[in-house]
Motif scaffolding. Structure first.
Motif, PDB file in Angstrom:
ATOM      1  N   ILE A  63      44.202  40.581  28.948  1.00  0.00           N
ATOM      2  CA  ILE A  63      43.747  39.677  28.605  1.00  0.00           C
ATOM      3  C   ILE A  63      43.758  38.519  29.643  1.00  0.00           C
ATOM      4  N   VAL A  64      44.932  38.504  29.868  1.00  0.00           N
ATOM      5  CA  VAL A  64      45.406  37.134  31.114  1.00  0.00           C
ATOM      6  C   VAL A  64      44.425  37.575  32.260  1.00  0.00           C
ATOM      7  N   PHE A  65      43.885  38.561  32.562  1.00  0.00           N
ATOM      8  CA  PHE A  65      43.156  39.473  33.657  1.00  0.00           C
ATOM      9  C   PHE A  65      41.826  38.539  33.136  1.00  0.00           C
ATOM     10  N   VAL A  66      41.517  39.323  32.660  1.00  0.00           N
ATOM     11  CA  VAL A  66      40.041  38.928  31.931  1.00  0.00           C
ATOM     12  C   VAL A  66      39.568  37.467  32.518  1.00  0.00           C
ATOM     13  N   SER A  67      40.624  36.534  31.163  1.00  0.00           N
ATOM     14  CA  SER A  67      40.767  35.148  30.849  1.00  0.00           C
ATOM     15  C   SER A  67      40.360  34.300  32.195  1.00  0.00           C
ATOM     16  N   SER A  68      41.405  35.174  33.653  1.00  0.00           N
ATOM     17  CA  SER A  68      41.607  34.066  34.910  1.00  0.00           C
ATOM     18  C   SER A  68      40.848  34.829  35.753  1.00  0.00           C
ATOM     19  N   ILE A  69      40.364  35.615  35.588  1.00  0.00           N
ATOM     20  CA  ILE A  69      38.486  35.390  36.148  1.00  0.00           C
ATOM     21  C   ILE A  69      38.063  35.059  35.752  1.00  0.00           C
ATOM     22  N   LEU A  70      37.274  34.929  34.208  1.00  0.00           N
ATOM     23  CA  LEU A  70      36.289  33.737  34.220  1.00  0.00           C
ATOM     24  C   LEU A  70      36.824  32.281  34.514  1.00  0.00           C
ATOM     25  N   PHE A  71      38.108  32.305  34.439  1.00  0.00           N
ATOM     26  CA  PHE A  71      38.658  30.639  34.823  1.00  0.00           C
ATOM     27  C   PHE A  71      37.895  30.648  36.201  1.00  0.00           C
ATOM     28  N   LEU A  72      38.124  31.586  36.647  1.00  0.00           N
ATOM     29  CA  LEU A  72      37.846  31.181  38.660  1.00  0.00           C
ATOM     30  C   LEU A  72      36.715  31.478  38.315  1.00  0.00           C
ATOM     31  N   TRP A  73      35.986  31.950  37.896  1.00  0.00           N
ATOM     32  CA  TRP A  73      34.347  32.124  38.032  1.00  0.00           C
ATOM     33  C   TRP A  73      33.519  30.870  37.638  1.00  0.00           C
ATOM     34  N   LYS A  74      33.856  29.895  35.797  1.00  0.00           N
ATOM     35  CA  LYS A  74      32.602  29.442  35.430  1.00  0.00           C
ATOM     36  C   LYS A  74      33.831  27.950  35.382  1.00  0.00           C
ATOM     37  N   LYS A  75      35.285  27.754  35.836  1.00  0.00           N
ATOM     38  CA  LYS A  75      35.324  26.456  35.703  1.00  0.00           C
ATOM     39  C   LYS A  75      36.122  25.703  34.251  1.00  0.00           C
ATOM     40  N   ASP A  76      36.436  26.871  33.162  1.00  0.00           N
ATOM     41  CA  ASP A  76      36.106  26.805  31.610  1.00  0.00           C
ATOM     42  C   ASP A  76      37.385  26.527  31.312  1.00  0.00           C
ATOM     43  N   ARG A  77      37.835  25.347  31.612  1.00  0.00           N
ATOM     44  CA  ARG A  77      39.401  25.112  30.815  1.00  0.00           C
ATOM     45  C   ARG A  77      40.161  26.496  29.213  1.00  0.00           C
ATOM     46  N   GLU A  78      38.843  26.603  28.649  1.00  0.00           N
ATOM     47  CA  GLU A  78      39.013  27.101  27.156  1.00  0.00           C
ATOM     48  C   GLU A  78      39.234  29.071  27.970  1.00  0.00           C
ATOM     49  N   TRP A  79      39.316  28.727  29.045  1.00  0.00           N
ATOM     50  CA  TRP A  79      39.511  30.235  29.920  1.00  0.00           C
ATOM     51  C   TRP A  79      40.779  30.231  30.500  1.00  0.00           C
ATOM     52  N   ASP A  80      42.047  29.501  31.004  1.00  0.00           N
ATOM     53  CA  ASP A  80      43.121  29.205  30.945  1.00  0.00           C
ATOM     54  C   ASP A  80      43.346  29.276  29.797  1.00  0.00           C
ATOM     55  N   ILE A  81      43.478  28.272  29.077  1.00  0.00           N
ATOM     56  CA  ILE A  81      44.557  28.636  27.573  1.00  0.00           C
ATOM     57  C   ILE A  81      44.355  30.052  27.229  1.00  0.00           C
ATOM     58  N   ARG A 145      46.671  23.507  39.102  1.00  0.00           N
ATOM     59  CA  ARG A 145      47.607  24.716  38.457  1.00  0.00           C
ATOM     60  C   ARG A 145      47.219  26.003  37.818  1.00  0.00           C
ATOM     61  N   ALA A 146      45.755  25.729  37.619  1.00  0.00           N
ATOM     62  CA  ALA A 146      45.097  26.675  36.303  1.00  0.00           C
ATOM     63  C   ALA A 146      45.068  27.840  37.720  1.00  0.00           C
ATOM     64  N   ARG A 147      44.551  27.513  38.582  1.00  0.00           N
ATOM     65  CA  ARG A 147      43.681  28.342  39.614  1.00  0.00           C
ATOM     66  C   ARG A 147      45.700  29.297  40.371  1.00  0.00           C
ATOM     67  N   TYR A 148      46.186  28.623  40.735  1.00  0.00           N
ATOM     68  CA  TYR A 148      47.438  29.510  41.413  1.00  0.00           C
ATOM     69  C   TYR A 148      47.841  30.131  40.112  1.00  0.00           C
ATOM     70  N   ALA A 149      47.243  29.695  38.992  1.00  0.00           N
ATOM     71  CA  ALA A 149      48.018  30.756  37.820  1.00  0.00           C
ATOM     72  C   ALA A 149      47.012  31.503  37.811  1.00  0.00           C
ATOM     73  N   ALA A 150      45.767  31.826  38.295  1.00  0.00           N
ATOM     74  CA  ALA A 150      44.970  33.090  37.940  1.00  0.00           C
ATOM     75  C   ALA A 150      45.276  34.083  38.440  1.00  0.00           C
ATOM     76  N   VAL A 151      45.452  33.567  39.639  1.00  0.00           N
ATOM     77  CA  VAL A 151      45.286  34.254  40.990  1.00  0.00           C
ATOM     78  C   VAL A 151      46.812  35.528  41.211  1.00  0.00           C
ATOM     79  N   VAL A 152      47.768  34.613  40.376  1.00  0.00           N
ATOM     80  CA  VAL A 152      48.839  35.598  39.664  1.00  0.00           C
ATOM     81  C   VAL A 152      48.229  36.333  38.617  1.00  0.00           C
TER      82      VAL A 152
END
Length: 236
Positions: A63-81, A145-152
């Motif tokens: 779920i982290v993996f999928v949500s992180s990809i979607l955050f980097l794509w859509k830039k929506d805080r919801e996916w970061d949460i 922070r959200a971008r760095y975390a998404a990459v990790v």
């Protein structure tokens, strides 16, 4: 407004009671229904906590993996949460794997820990996502922070296929998969053991979604509070 909030509250109550019932049923099956394994004895019952914890840790990090990809794509805080919340729960389940594993291993292998391929790669997975949470805690909140975390979060998930296939690719102490194998689902397992394991897996899954829903609500509430603070600050 009350009608809008009542539906999520009701679904949360239903999930809570389903989780309680699932955990109670799983515990009954683990300690009363399933017979004691002849070779390993009572310590084998740890399997019904160890395997579901491992599966839910992998699912949480997926779920982290999928949500992180979607955050980097859509830039929506919801996916970061979603990513943050699932990572926290995944670390808890992965910690349970690393705790229950040595307890089970000591009487069987004669050692609490061996630098086995699966054990080592699981420890690396835990360290990656602990680092993920530390990154979120030490970098100032915001899109960076959200971008760095998404990459990790995305990079960390790549360790999971290695964990899964390690017992097939290398000679290891860890037993090969029993639930999903080339021979079929649950082949070689006693029926009562398989039923108990599935009940435990179902209960742990309900617990995951209950914790995830609570954690997401907490994070959204924090965002609302921060937003109100900023509004009040700028209004003055």
């Amino acid at each position: 407004m009350n009608e809008e909030t009542s539906a999520p509250e009701e679904s949360g109550h239903v999930l809570f009671w389903l989780t309680c019932a699932g955990l109670a049923t799983a515990l009954w099956a683990i300690f009363l229904f399933v017979p004691t394994e002849k070779t390993e004895g009572a310590v084998q019952r740890i399997m019904y906590f160890h395997i579901p914890s491992a599966w839910l840790a992998f699912f949480a990090f997926f779920i982290v993996f999928v949500s992180s990809i979607l955050f980097l794509w859509k830039k929506d805080r919801e996916w970061d949460i979603y990513a943050q919340s699932s990572a926290e729960i995944g670390v808890v389940f992965c910690s349970l794997v690393l705790i229950t594993g040595p307890i089970w291993a000591k009487p069987i292998w004669g050692a609490w820990w061996v630098w086995d391929a699966r054990l080592t790669s699981t420890l690396i997975l835990w360290l990656i996502y602990v680092a993920y949470l530390m990154l979120r805690g030490h970098v100032e909140s915001g899109s960076a922070r959200a971008r760095y975390a998404a990459v990790v979060g995305i990079a960390g998930f790549l360790d999971i296929p290695l964990i899964h296939f390690s017992v097939l690719w290398w000679r290891t102490f860890h037993p090969k998969p029993k639930i999903i194998s080339a021979e079929g689902l649950g082949t070689g397992m006693d029926t009562t053991m398989l039923v108990t394991l599935l009940l435990s897996l179902g209960a742990f899954t309900l617990l995951y979604f209950l914790l995830l829903g609570q954690r997401i609500e907490i994070e959204k509430t924090k965002d609302e509070i921060d937003h109100l603070k900023k509004e009040r600050l700028y209004s003055h």
